[in-house]
Design an enzyme around this catalytic site. Structure first.
Site, mmCIF file in Angstrom:
data_model
loop_
_atom_site.group_PDB
_atom_site.id
_atom_site.type_symbol
_atom_site.label_atom_id
_atom_site.label_comp_id
_atom_site.label_asym_id
_atom_site.label_seq_id
_atom_site.Cartn_x
_atom_site.Cartn_y
_atom_site.Cartn_z
ATOM 1 N N THR A 1 2.375 6.919 4.066
ATOM 2 C CA THR A 1 3.527 5.380 4.176
ATOM 3 C C THR A 1 3.034 4.074 3.117
ATOM 4 O O THR A 1 2.484 4.191 2.833
ATOM 5 C CB THR A 1 2.834 4.772 5.571
ATOM 6 O OG1 THR A 1 3.462 5.366 6.881
ATOM 7 C CG2 THR A 1 3.844 3.265 5.566
ATOM 8 N N LYS B 1 0.787 -1.347 -0.056
ATOM 9 C CA LYS B 1 -0.084 0.139 -0.093
ATOM 10 C C LYS B 1 0.825 1.000 -0.186
ATOM 11 O O LYS B 1 2.433 1.038 0.594
ATOM 12 C CB LYS B 1 -0.798 -0.218 1.075
ATOM 13 C CG LYS B 1 -0.282 0.032 2.440
ATOM 14 C CD LYS B 1 0.225 1.104 3.038
ATOM 15 C CE LYS B 1 -1.119 2.478 3.097
ATOM 16 N NZ LYS B 1 -0.322 3.506 3.488
ATOM 17 N N ASN C 1 -5.408 15.758 0.120
ATOM 18 C CA ASN C 1 -3.954 15.650 0.890
ATOM 19 C C ASN C 1 -4.407 17.137 2.187
ATOM 20 O O ASN C 1 -3.950 17.074 3.741
ATOM 21 C CB ASN C 1 -2.334 15.729 0.566
ATOM 22 C CG ASN C 1 -2.513 14.901 0.024
ATOM 23 O OD1 ASN C 1 -2.143 13.779 1.114
ATOM 24 N ND2 ASN C 1 -1.658 14.282 -1.091
#
Lengths: 387, 387
Positions: B183, B172, B382
């Site tokens: 991450t 991922k 974001n």
């Protein structure tokens, strides 16, 4: 206001047709003396534009009589032909004003990789030379705008009634080391009497603490130029300290105006790194935050996402221990000792001004970097720029 | 497909309630042996998350039986309490599976600076342990997703009918050195027999040429983790070369899937820097382009703005002469010798794939960096992440 505020400077701004909008796009600044001392700071980009290469040669002599500036084309990455265009421009200004080409600095801003329409530019220079006046500063400031929404000008007056001198200035763009788009161009004028070496040192000190600490989007232009012209028309010779202070005040005033008008920005962000081992460490950590897109988008979204501050400075080699670092956003210490601090819900980010204080607890030095958020409008403006 | 493709691995993915969406958020991968050799690569961020600190200790012994992963919280910058949470998680997995805590690696992804809801996580681990199966790989891959729109999995089969072995994997995020958000987590499994040192070297070589060359947005997470588990269940011992090749193929396959699904991206951009003096020069120049917001927004706008390529590499110390550099975008050499090349109108950027070739003419080395454009959707996703 602006570059014609000090004694002995004329300026003009005209529309030469370089911009499709029909807005003013050629500016001319003439120093009428008596002195023609000058100093400058240029981009460190390894693809300097033709006008930067030319103006470096002019300024190598520490003298300059006139500065011609154009928007509507950067004349960067245009090869020997582009350099010849800059040379022709300087020669044409010199002819119009009765100077030598080596007395004329050139600055350009706009799209990279396109030749300038020299017929339009040359006619514009002629018109600008004819329009030169003591009141022309405001029009000159308008003519160097690209995506700026307002002209940026400054005036600093120093000394008493019998020993007065001043600095005037105009700017476009958003930051010396890291302009938002295309380029930062700055012309400063002063009627102080200045030794060339003193003027150069004072300018470097002033820019290092102002333009070079504005890092709007981390990109370094091919055209950045800051020029100061000193003519001694006031008859006053300030000390190096006085000159540096006034230049720094002018530069900081312009830098903050650039920041406030950076493309598409909705936030002015001051990142102060305290208690660093060195000023370089503080600058490195501050720049890492200023260039972190995840942090900049979070701030655009009014999100005090302090984890992204740590993640950003965690990529640097600045001296700190991970379990010592505090982060305070708009007065709320949301991170203590590298871990969870006061509740993030207490942070109000709805205004335009944001302060981020990072305490490294590794020394006694500090520095502030100014940046903007990364907004939808920034992406929109910069994706639509040349097309 | 995925981590349960090789012999001797079970997996599960369950919804523990860490994600408010109710989607799966806890994954478990169990190596049923016979061997339990393992290797890993972790983030170099100086604020490593609690699970990274823990898993480094586990992997120091070059053995690992199980990996537990959660989305819905990164457990980063959470201090000693966060580390205790990770330890508790590993202990709970160990209890459920009859292992020691030191046999269990932990990986987390999600928002930084928030404690995990341990009651929910512990119950989720119990459920995942009960759900472990040879078919559980797909659910595990789903459970580690955050803003991913699709799960990323790979399978590599090697050897003949009598000497077959394979690698399975799930991932991922969007890039080892520079993940798009939060991450990158990767678990690779293999039924090959492998010496621990060989496995570590092979993994490092594989990641260096894949995940570490994906630079979606230049940000480095606190939680990045790539783990490979090798159990020898196939009875085959590939050479180091064979193992490295297969791991690199698996890693590259996953890296390209991450790139294609990077948050809000509309372009997959391969920046190849050729004829560099060193591979480091090529990587430096490539990364400078990959991290240049002006270039990335231009590409979002289908604008072959090659001046921004030069402006980006002009900030690096890579060896080149400014009047030698060529830039080719999607097959059109728009810049020749640092100046204007073929007409930019010939460049078709309407597709998702973009290739930028930079020829430095300074040597014989080359490297490719993969990145994405900077889009309005990136900013939107974001800015709205934690709020």
């Amino acid at each position: 206001m602006t570059v014609t505020a000090p004694k002995g400077f004329n300026a003009a701004g005209v529309a030469a047709g370089l911009k499709s909008s029909g807005d003013p796009d050629v500016a001319l600044v003439l120093n009428t003396g008596p002195d023609d001392v000058a100093a400058a700071v240029f981009t460190t980009n390894r693809f300097p534009a033709a006008p930067v290469i030319w103006s470096r040669q002019v300024l190598a002599g520490q003298r300059c009589r006139a500065v011609v500036l154009n928007s509507g084309g950067a004349n960067a990455c245009t090869g020997p032909e582009g350099f010849a265009d800059t040379h022709t421009t300087a020669e044409h200004v010199a002819e119009e004003l009765g100077l030598g080409a080596i007395d004329v600095a050139v600055a350009s801003t706009g799209l990279i990789g396109m030749r300038l329409p020299m017929d339009l530019l040359t006619a514009g220079v002629t018109a600008a030379a004819q329009a030169l006046s003591e009141d022309g500063g405001a029009e000159a400031a308008r003519a160097i705008m690209t995506t700026d929404s307002v002209p940026k000008t400054t005036i600093q007056q120093r000394g008493g009634p019998d020993a007065g001198w001043s600095i005037g200035g105009m700017a476009k763009g958003a930051g010396m080391l890291a302009p938002s788009l295309a380029t930062m161009l700055v012309v400063l004028t002063t009627d102080a009497t200045a030794d060339p070496d003193v003027l150069q040192r004072a300018l470097q000190t002033a820019t290092a603490a102002s333009f070079e600490r504005v890092d709007s989007d981390g990109c370094l232009s091919t055209n950045d130029t800051v020029i100061v012209l000193a003519n001694g028309a006031s008859g006053v010779t300030p000390t190096e300290e006085q000159l540096t202070e006034a230049l720094a005040a002018a530069a900081t005033d312009l830098a903050m105006q650039l920041l406030a008008d950076a493309e598409g920005s909705t936030k002015d962000i001051a990142i102060t790194v305290r208690n660093a081992a060195t000023v370089d460490d503080a600058l490195t950590a501050g720049r890492a935050c200023a260039r972190n897109n995840l942090l900049k988008t979070a701030l655009f979204g009014n999100d005090p996402n302090w984890g992204r501050v740590l993640a950003a400075i965690g990529t640097t080699d600045a001296a700190f221990e991970a379990d010592q670092v505090d982060v305070t956003i708009n007065g709320v210490t949301v991170c203590r000792g590298g871990s969870i601090g006061d509740p993030r819900e207490g942070v109000d980010l709805t205004g335009r001004a944001i302060t981020i204080d990072v305490d490294l607890k590794a020394g006694i030095e500090e520095a502030t970097i100014w940046t903007n958020d990364l907004s939808i409008a920034y992406v929109h403006e910069n994706s639509a720029y040349s097309t």
